[in-house]
Design a protein around this motif. Structure first.
Motif, PDB file in Angstrom:
ATOM      1  N   ARG A 285      -1.392  -9.171   6.141  1.00 31.87           N
ATOM      2  CA  ARG A 285      -1.452  -7.558   6.876  1.00 31.87           C
ATOM      3  C   ARG A 285      -1.776  -6.386   5.250  1.00 31.87           C
ATOM      4  NH1 ARG A 285       4.013  -4.168   8.105  1.00 31.87           N
ATOM      5  NH2 ARG A 285       3.526  -1.878   7.745  1.00 31.87           N
ATOM      6  N   LYS A 286      -2.593  -6.277   6.107  1.00 31.76           N
ATOM      7  CA  LYS A 286      -3.815  -5.118   5.430  1.00 31.76           C
ATOM      8  C   LYS A 286      -2.854  -3.726   5.450  1.00 31.76           C
ATOM      9  CE  LYS A 286      -7.588  -6.933   6.069  1.00 31.76           C
ATOM     10  NZ  LYS A 286      -8.851  -7.573   4.978  1.00 31.76           N
ATOM     11  N   ARG A 287      -3.016  -3.876   3.607  1.00 34.08           N
ATOM     12  CA  ARG A 287      -1.926  -2.593   3.644  1.00 34.08           C
ATOM     13  C   ARG A 287      -2.803  -1.352   3.614  1.00 34.08           C
ATOM     14  NH1 ARG A 287      -3.208  -4.716  -1.955  1.00 34.08           N
ATOM     15  NH2 ARG A 287      -3.890  -3.748  -3.397  1.00 34.08           N
ATOM     16  N   ASP A 288      -2.341  -0.516   3.808  1.00 32.27           N
ATOM     17  CA  ASP A 288      -2.490   0.723   4.205  1.00 32.27           C
ATOM     18  C   ASP A 288      -3.331   1.465   2.303  1.00 32.27           C
ATOM     19  OD1 ASP A 288      -2.908   3.867   3.722  1.00 32.27           O
ATOM     20  OD2 ASP A 288      -1.063   4.130   5.676  1.00 32.27           O
ATOM     21  N   GLU A 289      -4.891   2.155   3.080  1.00 33.14           N
ATOM     22  CA  GLU A 289      -5.696   2.577   1.766  1.00 33.14           C
ATOM     23  C   GLU A 289      -5.344   3.507   0.922  1.00 33.14           C
ATOM     24  OE1 GLU A 289      -7.492   0.326   0.087  1.00 33.14           O
ATOM     25  OE2 GLU A 289      -6.932  -1.476   1.942  1.00 33.14           O
ATOM     26  N   GLU A 290      -4.462   4.574   2.070  1.00 37.33           N
ATOM     27  CA  GLU A 290      -4.081   5.682   1.112  1.00 37.33           C
ATOM     28  C   GLU A 290      -3.198   5.997   0.770  1.00 37.33           C
ATOM     29  OE1 GLU A 290      -6.710   7.583   1.424  1.00 37.33           O
ATOM     30  OE2 GLU A 290      -8.245   6.167   2.502  1.00 37.33           O
ATOM     31  N   ARG A 291      -1.915   5.046   0.942  1.00 34.42           N
ATOM     32  CA  ARG A 291      -0.625   5.833   0.630  1.00 34.42           C
ATOM     33  C   ARG A 291      -0.469   4.212  -0.485  1.00 34.42           C
ATOM     34  NH1 ARG A 291       3.056   6.095   5.760  1.00 34.42           N
ATOM     35  NH2 ARG A 291       4.616   6.422   4.240  1.00 34.42           N
ATOM     36  N   VAL A 292       0.292   4.409  -1.137  1.00 31.49           N
ATOM     37  CA  VAL A 292       0.926   3.643  -2.181  1.00 31.49           C
ATOM     38  C   VAL A 292       1.503   2.813  -0.970  1.00 31.49           C
ATOM     39  CG1 VAL A 292       2.400   2.991  -3.967  1.00 31.49           C
ATOM     40  CG2 VAL A 292       0.819   4.677  -4.008  1.00 31.49           C
ATOM     41  N   THR A 293       1.842   0.821  -0.889  1.00 28.88           N
ATOM     42  CA  THR A 293       2.827   0.083  -0.605  1.00 28.88           C
ATOM     43  C   THR A 293       4.104  -0.658  -1.469  1.00 28.88           C
ATOM     44  OG1 THR A 293       1.022  -0.253   1.215  1.00 28.88           O
ATOM     45  CG2 THR A 293       3.305  -2.123   0.865  1.00 28.88           C
TER      46      THR A 293
END
Length: 328
Positions: A285-293
């Motif tokens: 799963r590609k994680r959100d590049e703007e928020r913290v996962t």
């Protein structure tokens, strides 16, 4: 009954990082498929002592060779100042044919390595558009040492590690141990926890924090935060992140950061996925590049069973341990 002491377990699992990660991956898949039983853990606490605890984790893993068992793990943080490990554990495996106990294992190594394998699995499942060549480890204890071992196995491009611990002597000792085992690594010690959070987009929290005390304001956009200690992040920080867990029902208990976030929100809608469901998909799963996962694994008992069963198989091949014929 097969009895495996601490050194037996360490020998049985030596060099088996990829096998352990695969065992943990399969356990999560079986859990997502409804082929496990994981009752709520039982927390034994003591009058006038909120720091120490002993936890029982019963579980059933319905693999091709099913197994049931229980881990009994003590957490006494004060041990560290006495030169002892914080955690100690024993694990019993039961036969699903007869119900009889068939193995007794010292389980602190199993517990640490299944936790580290879960972290490494998350790092390769919740991927970024750019590969991770550095990681920050906050808390210089047994768990993060094992996390580094497994991250190196899962992410061979990892070359730089930034460390932070409130105890500078522990950070220095940790650094020396890592340098001896992995001389090719670039090891840095951060002056503040904020510096460590900002250093890389892969961060692991493995502390003994009892109450939330951190935000992710210093983290870079797109950071994956492996929240193994479960009580470091403030509830509002949790609510601001993209949250992945191993089991929502288990992790939202016992005043974890996610439990407090649930109480604040009055629901669990802030949890976006469980890792077993993600693993059922065909691609990371590609994680959100703007928020913290934020990955917050409770540490299900099925992981202990999976790694313990692997240790028993490898111990049998290596002729390790003691067999007690008249236990019953």
């Amino acid at each position: 009954m097969l009895i495996l002491g601490a050194e037996d377990v360490r020998q049985a699992l030596a060099g088996a990082e990829h096998e352990i990660i695969e065992a943990v991956r399969r356990a999560y898949l079986l859990h997502a498929q409804g082929r496990t039983a994981v009752p709520h853990s039982v927390f034994l606490r003591f009058p006038d002592d909120q720091r120490n605890r002993i936890i029982a984790l019963p579980a059933y893993l319905g693999d091709d060779t099913p197994v049931a068992g229980v881990k009994w793990i003590a957490s006494f943080p004060g041990n560290v100042t006495e030169g002892l490990e914080r955690a100690s554990a024993a694990l019993i495996l039961n036969s699903m044919a007869t119900g009889r106990p068939q193995a007794l294992l010292e389980s602190s190594t199993i517990s640490a390595r299944r936790t580290a394998a879960s972290a490494a699995l998350a790092a390769t499942t919740l991927v970024s558009e750019t590969s991770e060549t550095g990681a920050s480890l906050i808390g210089c204890g047994v768990i993060n040492f094992e996390v580094l071992r497994f991250l190196r196995a899962a992410l061979p491009e990892l070359g730089t590690v930034t460390l932070f611990d409130l105890d500078r002597a522990r950070a220095a000792s940790f650094t020396e141990r890592c340098a001896e085992l992995w001389p090719e690594l670039k090891l840095l010690v951060a002056d503040t926890v904020e510096d460590a959070l900002a250093a890389h987009r892969l961060v692991c929290l493995a502390t003994t924090a009892a109450v939330p005390h951190l935000t992710t304001s210093a983290c870079r956009p797109g950071t994956l935060l492996l929240h193994l200690s479960l009580r470091d992040l403030t509830p509002r920080t949790v609510l601001a992140g993209v949250n992945v867990v191993d089991d929502a029902d288990h992790v939202c208990r016992e005043a974890t950061s996610l439990h407090l976030a649930e109480q604040l929100r009055c629901n669990r809608d802030f949890i976006s996925a469980e890792i077993g469901d993600l693993l059922l998909g065909d691609h990371p799963r590609k994680r959100d590049e703007e928020r913290v996962t934020i990955y917050s694994p409770f540490g299900l008992g099925i992981l202990d069973l999976a790694v313990a069963a692997l240790a028993c198989r490898r111990a049998d091949t290596l002729a390790l341990g003691t067999r007690l014929a008249d236990f019953l």
